[in-house]
Motif scaffolding. Structure first.
Motif, PDB file in Angstrom:
ATOM      1  N   ARG A   9       0.832  -1.205   0.000  1.00 12.13           N
ATOM      2  CA  ARG A   9       0.000   0.000   0.000  1.00 12.13           C
ATOM      3  C   ARG A   9       0.868   1.257   0.000  1.00 12.13           C
TER       4      ARG A   9
ATOM      5  N   ASP B 240     -13.242  -8.508  -7.173  1.00  9.05           N
ATOM      6  CA  ASP B 240     -13.674  -7.186  -7.636  1.00  9.05           C
ATOM      7  C   ASP B 240     -12.723  -6.106  -7.134  1.00  9.05           C
ATOM      8  N   ARG B 241     -12.283  -6.257  -5.885  1.00  8.98           N
ATOM      9  CA  ARG B 241     -11.318  -5.312  -5.333  1.00  8.98           C
ATOM     10  C   ARG B 241      -9.969  -5.439  -6.048  1.00  8.98           C
TER      11      ARG B 241
ATOM     12  N   ALA C  38      -5.869  -9.128  -2.590  1.00 11.11           N
ATOM     13  CA  ALA C  38      -7.331  -9.021  -2.595  1.00 11.11           C
ATOM     14  C   ALA C  38      -7.970 -10.279  -3.174  1.00 11.11           C
TER      15      ALA C  38
ATOM     16  N   ALA D 269     -10.187  -3.604  -9.241  1.00  9.66           N
ATOM     17  CA  ALA D 269     -10.196  -2.160  -9.007  1.00  9.66           C
ATOM     18  C   ALA D 269      -8.775  -1.650  -8.779  1.00  9.66           C
ATOM     19  N   GLU D 270      -7.964  -2.436  -8.064  1.00 11.90           N
ATOM     20  CA  GLU D 270      -6.566  -2.058  -7.847  1.00 11.90           C
ATOM     21  C   GLU D 270      -5.831  -1.942  -9.183  1.00 11.90           C
TER      22      GLU D 270
ATOM     23  N   ARG E 138     -11.757 -11.446  -2.843  1.00  3.90           N
ATOM     24  CA  ARG E 138     -12.339 -10.175  -3.297  1.00  3.90           C
ATOM     25  C   ARG E 138     -11.808  -9.829  -4.687  1.00  3.90           C
TER      26      ARG E 138
END
Length: 441
Positions: free
Chosen positions: A185, A214-215, A207, A218-219, A212
């Motif tokens: 991060r 979908d996450r 993720a 998105a990343e 996840r």
């Protein structure tokens, strides 16, 4: 310097233009060191344009220039180091590992600490991608980060974070994975594009691991925009073997267009480089997942047979078995069992557990073969056991390192883990335990 910076940022057309101008100045000044650096830039430009034959030609030329000068490092990236990275990325793993071993030896002898760490981390990544997870982790642990902030000046630390996260995901070490996801991060907001790129892919992997997808997608949206004409190799991936990973991730997230983009990129890379079966294997694997088609999955399995990418091959076997299991369950079992043996050999505990569940679902109740492990030493990985047995014979860490072609730091890391797992505190106690388990004394 500007040409190198532009290349690392992915602006390869601009890098090529600046390099051409710099080449004229270097030639006029007869600066052969600058020529070696600029040839590496040209190789990087060719690589990102997917012309790998030209990339290899330029990489070999830059390494030859550096050797002739008696130098092993350019302004940013050592010429031989780039050659090793290029070889590994295209499936020439044995060649890459040999170059890395030589780089480690030379920089150790010369006392060049920063260059030595970079070579260690390069070998760590090669070990990861050949399925030697325990060795990869030990190498990474043996080389502590030089600074807290990753950047283009300490790519070794970026590689360490990436390798440690992937090893943790394969082995099911959630605590370590979460620690390196936190590092990712921070990397995602770094000023250096290469650091952001690694950090984003690491967060996507984490993720997806957490269920996840979908996450995860998105990343990746920020780095998976349609690639520009001068940098088509940038599509959110760190390695060609990540293409099937990305396709699987995108399909789980319902992002079919991203899966299509990843397959198209993998197939283009393979078509442009017909002499590299590893690239054909990754493209076939990705296509099989996208189309839910057994034929390309089986083709990928066959192509991976001559490639030392153990984890990629195991993944293709597992996916082919998964497809077969829907209609022809008995035929799926050999695929699952071969994948299981490869995962066990790699020490990929999380993958082992998943494939064993698939075998149970296919009606296999017996415990499948666990090639690579020893029943007398269930606590240890194969790499740790090799070190333990040598130390029990009286070898020092330095001698064991020479015997196994590892660094003394890596041997020390293996030994520390073995002491903890076996609950021993001395070499003498370890030696007694080895005699008891191996010889029955």
């Amino acid at each position: 310097m500007l040409a190198v910076g532009l290349s690392m940022s992915g602006e390869h057309a601009a890098a090529e233009q600046v390099a051409a101008q710099a080449w004229e100045a270097a030639a006029a000044a007869r600066d052969r060191t600058a020529e070696a650096t600029l040839t590496t830039v040209r190789s990087a430009v060719s690589f990102h344009r997917m012309d790998l034959a030209e990339a290899f030609r330029q990489a070999e030329r830059s390494a030859a220039l550096a050797d002739a000068l008696g130098v092993s490092t350019s302004l940013w990236v050592p010429e031989a180091l780039w050659h090793a990275l290029l070889s590994n990325t295209t499936g020439r793993t044995a060649e890459a590992l040999a170059v890395a071993e030589e780089g480690i030896r030379i920089t150790r002898e010369q006392g060049r600490t920063a260059a030595h760490r970079m070579w260690l981390m390069t070998r760590t990544r090669i070990l990861l991608e050949t399925g030697r997870l325990s060795d990869a982790r030990a190498d990474a642990e043996a080389a502590s980060p030089a600074t807290d902030e990753p950047g283009p000046g300490n790519l070794a630390d970026v590689t360490l974070r990436y390798v440690m996260l992937r090893v943790a995901l394969h082995t099911g070490d959630r605590q370590t994975a979460e620690a390196y996801a936190a590092e990712a991060r921070r990397m995602r907001s770094d000023d250096a594009p290469v650091v952001r790129h690694f950090g984003t892919w690491m967060l996507a992997l984490m993720a997806d691991h957490e269920g996840r997808p979908d996450r995860a997608m998105a990343e990746l949206d920020a780095v998976m925009t349609s690639p520009a004409a001068d940098r088509p190799a940038y599509a959110g991936l760190i390695d060609p073997a990540d293409a099937p990973v990305l396709v699987r991730m995108a399909l789980r997230a319902g992002r079919h267009e991203r899966a299509v983009q990843a397959v198209a990129m993998a197939e283009k890379r393979a078509v442009l480089n017909p002499g590299l079966p590893f690239l054909a294997a990754t493209a076939a694997h990705a296509r099989g997942l996208l189309d839910n088609d057994l034929a390309p999955l089986v083709r990928a399995v066959r192509l991976y047979e001559d490639c030392p990418r153990v984890l990629a091959r195991a993944s293709a076997l597992e996916d082919a078995g998964r497809k077969l299991a829907t209609t022809r369950t008995p035929e799926a079992v050999p695929y699952f069992e071969t994948a299981l043996a490869l995962y066990v050999r790699a020490g990929a505990g999380r993958d082992v557990a998943r494939v064993r569940r698939r075998l149970r679902a296919a009606g296999v109740r017996r415990r499948p073969s666990t090639t690579g492990l020893c029943d007398a030493w269930p606590e240890l990985t194969a790499a740790e056991l090799r070190v333990v047995r040598l130390v029990a014979r009286g070898l020092t860490n330095q001698q064991a390192a020479g015997h196994l072609s590892l660094s003394p730091h890596t041997v020390s890391s293996h030994l520390r883990r073995a002491f903890t797992k076996l609950d021993v505190t001395s070499r003498a106690e370890l030696t007694r335990l080895v005699k008891h388990r191996d010889d029955g004394e």
